[in-house]
Motif scaffolding. Sequence first.
Motif, mmCIF file in Angstrom:
data_model
loop_
_atom_site.group_PDB
_atom_site.id
_atom_site.type_symbol
_atom_site.label_atom_id
_atom_site.label_comp_id
_atom_site.label_asym_id
_atom_site.label_seq_id
_atom_site.Cartn_x
_atom_site.Cartn_y
_atom_site.Cartn_z
ATOM 1 N N LEU A 1 0.987 -1.360 0.150
ATOM 2 C CA LEU A 1 -0.611 0.049 0.325
ATOM 3 C C LEU A 1 1.091 1.473 0.092
ATOM 4 O O LEU A 1 1.767 1.907 0.801
ATOM 5 C CB LEU A 1 -0.684 0.112 1.238
ATOM 6 N N MET A 2 0.870 2.044 -0.917
ATOM 7 C CA MET A 2 1.747 3.547 -1.134
ATOM 8 C C MET A 2 0.677 4.284 -0.034
ATOM 9 O O MET A 2 1.228 4.933 0.200
ATOM 10 C CB MET A 2 1.748 4.096 -2.583
ATOM 11 N N GLY A 3 -0.019 4.720 -0.191
ATOM 12 C CA GLY A 3 -1.247 5.547 0.103
ATOM 13 C C GLY A 3 -2.266 5.814 0.477
ATOM 14 O O GLY A 3 -2.954 4.594 -0.686
ATOM 15 N N PHE A 4 -3.468 5.792 0.729
ATOM 16 C CA PHE A 4 -4.819 6.116 1.013
ATOM 17 C C PHE A 4 -5.409 7.126 1.121
ATOM 18 O O PHE A 4 -4.511 8.205 2.126
ATOM 19 C CB PHE A 4 -5.320 5.139 1.519
ATOM 20 N N GLY A 5 -6.774 7.765 0.955
ATOM 21 C CA GLY A 5 -6.803 8.887 0.717
ATOM 22 C C GLY A 5 -8.843 9.354 1.212
ATOM 23 O O GLY A 5 -9.034 8.404 0.356
ATOM 24 N N THR A 6 -8.924 10.211 1.489
ATOM 25 C CA THR A 6 -10.786 10.442 1.265
ATOM 26 C C THR A 6 -11.061 11.482 0.493
ATOM 27 O O THR A 6 -9.860 12.641 0.245
ATOM 28 C CB THR A 6 -11.581 10.514 2.270
ATOM 29 N N LEU A 7 -11.828 11.481 -0.785
ATOM 30 C CA LEU A 7 -12.347 12.985 -1.890
ATOM 31 C C LEU A 7 -13.587 13.466 -1.414
ATOM 32 O O LEU A 7 -14.218 12.556 -1.296
ATOM 33 C CB LEU A 7 -11.947 12.234 -3.294
#
Length: 141
Positions: A1-7
Amino acid sequence: LMGFGTLRWFGLRVYDGQLWSNAEPSDFNYKRDASWLELKYARDFKGSDIAERSKDEMKEIGAGNDEKREAWEKKLTEIFPNVKKGDSLSALHVPGKSMQFFHNGKPLAQVQDMELAKAFMGIWLDAKTSEPKMRKKLLGL
């Protein structure tokens, strides 16, 4: 997993995104390195609306020309189903080979058009993205 976020759009959660790759985060280049992008939707959307928004975002990053973007929108409209809250759409991008789309983990379609594949991934990962905060989160920066 490189990264995650919420739009979020005007404070409303649109989707949560995750980016996976075997590349080192500090050396990752979406045009060169294989990656998996997954978007889990927080609300219902028509597939045709997702395709249209994708076309608009590809224009913003300078991908293709009007004629190509129209063709890409048509292709994406054929691929993307309507999504409900909790559904996911994912893309497996192997630069120079193919891009495969998934809906809730099940294969939807494979695309051989590498220019479309790069443009689509660029919506989130290009330096000119309309959502630079989301880009940073996906890249783990």
